[in-house]
Design a protein around this motif. Structure first.
Motif, PDB file in Angstrom:
ATOM      1  N   VAL A 189       0.847  -1.206   0.000  1.00  0.00           N
ATOM      2  CA  VAL A 189       0.000   0.000   0.000  1.00  0.00           C
ATOM      3  C   VAL A 189       0.877   1.249   0.000  1.00  0.00           C
ATOM      4  CG1 VAL A 189      -1.949  -1.171   1.110  1.00  0.00           C
ATOM      5  CG2 VAL A 189      -0.238  -0.053   2.539  1.00  0.00           C
ATOM      6  N   ARG A 190       2.040   1.146  -0.626  1.00  0.00           N
ATOM      7  CA  ARG A 190       2.964   2.281  -0.645  1.00  0.00           C
ATOM      8  C   ARG A 190       2.367   3.473  -1.385  1.00  0.00           C
ATOM      9  NH1 ARG A 190       8.340  -1.073  -2.215  1.00  0.00           N
ATOM     10  NH2 ARG A 190       6.802  -2.051  -3.559  1.00  0.00           N
ATOM     11  N   ALA A 191       1.674   3.203  -2.495  1.00  0.00           N
ATOM     12  CA  ALA A 191       1.095   4.300  -3.274  1.00  0.00           C
ATOM     13  C   ALA A 191       0.028   5.023  -2.459  1.00  0.00           C
ATOM     14  CB  ALA A 191       0.495   3.754  -4.560  1.00  0.00           C
ATOM     15  N   GLN A 192      -0.882   4.255  -1.828  1.00  0.00           N
ATOM     16  CA  GLN A 192      -1.962   4.849  -1.025  1.00  0.00           C
ATOM     17  C   GLN A 192      -1.391   5.601   0.179  1.00  0.00           C
ATOM     18  OE1 GLN A 192      -1.712   1.738  -2.215  1.00  0.00           O
ATOM     19  NE2 GLN A 192      -3.708   0.789  -2.550  1.00  0.00           N
ATOM     20  N   SER A 193      -0.383   4.996   0.830  1.00  0.00           N
ATOM     21  CA  SER A 193       0.215   5.603   2.025  1.00  0.00           C
ATOM     22  C   SER A 193       0.957   6.885   1.695  1.00  0.00           C
ATOM     23  CB  SER A 193       1.183   4.624   2.686  1.00  0.00           C
ATOM     24  OG  SER A 193       0.544   3.402   2.956  1.00  0.00           O
ATOM     25  N   ASP A 199      -1.900   9.382   1.457  1.00  0.00           N
ATOM     26  CA  ASP A 199      -2.728   9.555   2.648  1.00  0.00           C
ATOM     27  C   ASP A 199      -2.067   8.847   3.836  1.00  0.00           C
ATOM     28  OD1 ASP A 199      -4.733   9.700   4.535  1.00  0.00           O
ATOM     29  OD2 ASP A 199      -6.082   8.294   3.506  1.00  0.00           O
ATOM     30  N   ALA A 200      -1.497   9.650   4.747  1.00  0.00           N
ATOM     31  CA  ALA A 200      -0.787   9.080   5.909  1.00  0.00           C
ATOM     32  C   ALA A 200      -1.750   8.378   6.863  1.00  0.00           C
ATOM     33  CB  ALA A 200      -0.030  10.172   6.641  1.00  0.00           C
ATOM     34  N   ASP A 201      -3.057   8.653   6.734  1.00  0.00           N
ATOM     35  CA  ASP A 201      -4.053   8.017   7.604  1.00  0.00           C
ATOM     36  C   ASP A 201      -4.708   6.805   6.929  1.00  0.00           C
ATOM     37  OD1 ASP A 201      -3.730   9.887   9.684  1.00  0.00           O
ATOM     38  OD2 ASP A 201      -5.019  11.314   8.625  1.00  0.00           O
ATOM     39  N   TYR A 202      -4.080   6.311   5.850  1.00  0.00           N
ATOM     40  CA  TYR A 202      -4.655   5.195   5.083  1.00  0.00           C
ATOM     41  C   TYR A 202      -4.820   3.956   5.960  1.00  0.00           C
ATOM     42  CZ  TYR A 202      -5.100   1.369   1.803  1.00  0.00           C
ATOM     43  OH  TYR A 202      -5.539   0.241   1.158  1.00  0.00           O
ATOM     44  N   ALA A 220      -1.024 -18.004   7.385  1.00  0.00           N
ATOM     45  CA  ALA A 220      -0.193 -16.983   6.741  1.00  0.00           C
ATOM     46  C   ALA A 220       0.116 -15.857   7.727  1.00  0.00           C
ATOM     47  CB  ALA A 220      -0.913 -16.412   5.521  1.00  0.00           C
ATOM     48  N   ILE A 221       1.158 -15.104   7.422  1.00  0.00           N
ATOM     49  CA  ILE A 221       1.490 -13.919   8.206  1.00  0.00           C
ATOM     50  C   ILE A 221       1.350 -12.742   7.239  1.00  0.00           C
ATOM     51  CG2 ILE A 221       3.279 -12.776   9.584  1.00  0.00           C
ATOM     52  CD1 ILE A 221       4.378 -15.808   9.938  1.00  0.00           C
ATOM     53  N   VAL A 222       0.423 -11.843   7.550  1.00  0.00           N
ATOM     54  CA  VAL A 222       0.065 -10.785   6.611  1.00  0.00           C
ATOM     55  C   VAL A 222       0.828  -9.502   6.932  1.00  0.00           C
ATOM     56  CG1 VAL A 222      -1.836  -9.448   5.615  1.00  0.00           C
ATOM     57  CG2 VAL A 222      -2.211 -11.820   6.313  1.00  0.00           C
ATOM     58  N   LEU A 223       1.630  -9.063   5.981  1.00  0.00           N
ATOM     59  CA  LEU A 223       2.485  -7.898   6.192  1.00  0.00           C
ATOM     60  C   LEU A 223       1.966  -6.695   5.419  1.00  0.00           C
ATOM     61  CD1 LEU A 223       5.951  -9.678   5.780  1.00  0.00           C
ATOM     62  CD2 LEU A 223       4.640  -9.317   7.888  1.00  0.00           C
ATOM     63  N   LEU A 224       1.879  -5.570   6.098  1.00  0.00           N
ATOM     64  CA  LEU A 224       1.446  -4.328   5.459  1.00  0.00           C
ATOM     65  C   LEU A 224       2.694  -3.525   5.095  1.00  0.00           C
ATOM     66  CD1 LEU A 224      -1.172  -2.696   4.816  1.00  0.00           C
ATOM     67  CD2 LEU A 224      -0.802  -1.494   6.975  1.00  0.00           C
ATOM     68  N   ARG A 225       2.917  -3.392   3.774  1.00  0.00           N
ATOM     69  CA  ARG A 225       4.094  -2.655   3.294  1.00  0.00           C
ATOM     70  C   ARG A 225       3.676  -1.234   2.915  1.00  0.00           C
ATOM     71  NH1 ARG A 225       7.454  -5.660  -1.060  1.00  0.00           N
ATOM     72  NH2 ARG A 225       5.613  -5.402  -2.337  1.00  0.00           N
ATOM     73  N   THR A 226       3.961  -0.306   3.809  1.00  0.00           N
ATOM     74  CA  THR A 226       3.540   1.086   3.606  1.00  0.00           C
ATOM     75  C   THR A 226       4.668   1.953   3.059  1.00  0.00           C
ATOM     76  OG1 THR A 226       4.224   1.891   5.783  1.00  0.00           O
ATOM     77  CG2 THR A 226       2.052   0.842   5.644  1.00  0.00           C
ATOM     78  N   LEU A 231      -0.123 -10.546  12.105  1.00  0.00           N
ATOM     79  CA  LEU A 231      -0.120  -9.371  11.240  1.00  0.00           C
ATOM     80  C   LEU A 231       1.196  -8.626  11.482  1.00  0.00           C
ATOM     81  CD1 LEU A 231      -3.697  -7.911  12.050  1.00  0.00           C
ATOM     82  CD2 LEU A 231      -3.089  -9.617  10.315  1.00  0.00           C
ATOM     83  N   GLY A 232       1.737  -8.010  10.438  1.00  0.00           N
ATOM     84  CA  GLY A 232       2.972  -7.251  10.614  1.00  0.00           C
ATOM     85  C   GLY A 232       2.926  -5.951   9.832  1.00  0.00           C
ATOM     86  N   CYS A 233       3.758  -4.979  10.235  1.00  0.00           N
ATOM     87  CA  CYS A 233       3.787  -3.694   9.534  1.00  0.00           C
ATOM     88  C   CYS A 233       5.152  -3.026   9.673  1.00  0.00           C
ATOM     89  CB  CYS A 233       2.705  -2.768  10.081  1.00  0.00           C
ATOM     90  SG  CYS A 233       2.908  -2.414  11.827  1.00  0.00           S
ATOM     91  N   ASP A 234       5.424  -2.091   8.769  1.00  0.00           N
ATOM     92  CA  ASP A 234       6.675  -1.332   8.816  1.00  0.00           C
ATOM     93  C   ASP A 234       6.447   0.043   9.435  1.00  0.00           C
ATOM     94  OD1 ASP A 234       5.160  -0.278   6.770  1.00  0.00           O
ATOM     95  OD2 ASP A 234       6.685  -0.485   5.202  1.00  0.00           O
ATOM     96  N   THR A 235       5.522   0.095  10.393  1.00  0.00           N
ATOM     97  CA  THR A 235       5.231   1.337  11.137  1.00  0.00           C
ATOM     98  C   THR A 235       5.250   1.016  12.634  1.00  0.00           C
ATOM     99  OG1 THR A 235       2.863   0.937  11.269  1.00  0.00           O
ATOM    100  CG2 THR A 235       3.633   2.087   9.303  1.00  0.00           C
ATOM    101  N   LEU A 236       4.953   2.039  13.453  1.00  0.00           N
ATOM    102  CA  LEU A 236       4.967   1.872  14.915  1.00  0.00           C
ATOM    103  C   LEU A 236       3.855   0.991  15.441  1.00  0.00           C
ATOM    104  CD1 LEU A 236       5.637   5.324  16.680  1.00  0.00           C
ATOM    105  CD2 LEU A 236       6.793   3.175  17.167  1.00  0.00           C
ATOM    106  N   SER A 237       2.766   0.852  14.671  1.00  0.00           N
ATOM    107  CA  SER A 237       1.619   0.117  15.186  1.00  0.00           C
ATOM    108  C   SER A 237       0.760  -0.467  14.074  1.00  0.00           C
ATOM    109  CB  SER A 237       0.763   1.074  16.029  1.00  0.00           C
ATOM    110  OG  SER A 237      -0.467   0.480  16.380  1.00  0.00           O
ATOM    111  N   ILE A 238       0.138  -1.604  14.385  1.00  0.00           N
ATOM    112  CA  ILE A 238      -0.779  -2.270  13.464  1.00  0.00           C
ATOM    113  C   ILE A 238      -2.002  -1.388  13.212  1.00  0.00           C
ATOM    114  CG2 ILE A 238      -2.444  -4.206  13.473  1.00  0.00           C
ATOM    115  CD1 ILE A 238       0.391  -5.073  12.722  1.00  0.00           C
ATOM    116  N   ASP A 239      -2.481  -0.702  14.277  1.00  0.00           N
ATOM    117  CA  ASP A 239      -3.543   0.290  14.102  1.00  0.00           C
ATOM    118  C   ASP A 239      -2.933   1.540  13.495  1.00  0.00           C
ATOM    119  OD1 ASP A 239      -6.326  -0.259  15.321  1.00  0.00           O
ATOM    120  OD2 ASP A 239      -4.966  -1.145  16.794  1.00  0.00           O
TER     121      ASP A 239
END
Ligand SMILES: [Zn+2]
Length: 266
Positions: free
Chosen positions: A120-124, A127-130, A151-157, A199-207
């Motif tokens: 979701v790099r394009a959306q992020s 919009d930083a609140d995506y 599966a382990i779902v990773l959010l790539r922002t 769930l995983g993400c490249d930010t401070l929080s999943i929320d």
């Protein structure tokens, strides 16, 4: 007729056997290809020091002290202190809902699984609140097939590119509210239904950063999933096909802790 029937049966058997062998060969060669370099392994964890981006509010987050030196003692040791949720870390289910699994109790089986990457790099960028919607997940499934159980779902922002710049990474406004992308509650519900492990993400929080109720934390930790936060640069990961090895600290009673995350590339 009998001959035709028998040969079709044999063809079906042969096809099934080939698929089985190919799958096994693939799995074996993925692991066995590591020492030779045939399988590339990405390290999705940041090295731990006192200059990482902590959650706002904590004044002390990491400290390392030298206890012995080679010059003085003949060997080198340190002691360290850190927050459980600092740097690349895992949130155990017990982090939010009471009575849930602590970090040492997470079944090991849950720590290995195929990586599902939601790009979701394009959306992020716009919009930083995506927030990752259920529709975006369904769109991923249309292209790549149903998300497999475990599966382990990773959010790539793309937020990893801001690390470890506190201002850019937290992206706080004048009121101190943070702005970075995350999973949405409806998206999390869909993923819980798919029986994913984490769930995983490249930010401070999943929320997402502006969240005040941490809806995804409540939902997914409540369902027994774990979270991987502050994952390092995932730009080399394919949307599907990589395999993750998640190795958190085995800290008895921990709400979470530092984690080493390895991605085996196909
Ligand atoms: Zn955390």
């Amino acid at each position: 007729m009998a001959v035709v029937g028998r040969s079709s049966f044999l063809i079906v058997c042969f096809a099934a056997l080939s698929t089985f062998l190919l799958q096994n060969m693939h799995n074996h060669s993925t692991m066995e290809g590591i020492p030779s370099g045939k399988t590339r392994v990405l390290d999705l964890s940041y090295a731990i020091n006192d200059k990482l981006v902590p959650w706002p509010g904590d004044e002390k987050f990491f400290e390392a002290k030298i206890n012995a030196t080679v010059e003085k003692n003949g060997y080198f040791t340190r002691s360290f202190w850190m927050l459980e949720h600092y740097g690349t870390h895992l949130d155990a289910p017990a982090h939010f809902p009471p009575g849930k699994t602590t970090v040492d109790q997470i079944p090991v089986k849950q720590l290995f699984g195929p990586a599902v990457v939601m790009d979701v790099r394009a959306q992020s960028g716009k919009d930083a609140d995506y927030q990752l919607s259920a529709a975006r997940i369904e769109e991923w499934e249309k292209q790549n097939g149903r998300i497999p159980e475990g599966a382990i779902v990773l959010l790539r922002t793309g937020w990893a590119s801001r690390w470890p710049d506190v201002q850019k990474y937290r992206n706080q406004d004048a009121q101190g509210k943070m702005h970075f992308p995350g999973f949405s509650a409806e998206g999390a519900k869909l993923l819980i239904g798919r029986k994913v492990s984490g769930l995983g993400c490249d930010t401070l929080s999943i929320d997402y950063g502006a969240s005040s109720d941490y809806a995804v934390h409540h939902l997914s930790l409540g369902a027994g999933l774990y979270h991987l936060e502050n994952l390092a640069d995932m730009s080399e990961l394919p949307e599907t096909g990589a395999f993750l090895v998640v190795a958190p600290i085995k800290l008895e009673g921990g709400s979470g802790g530092p984690v080493r995350v390895f991605a085996l590339l196909p």
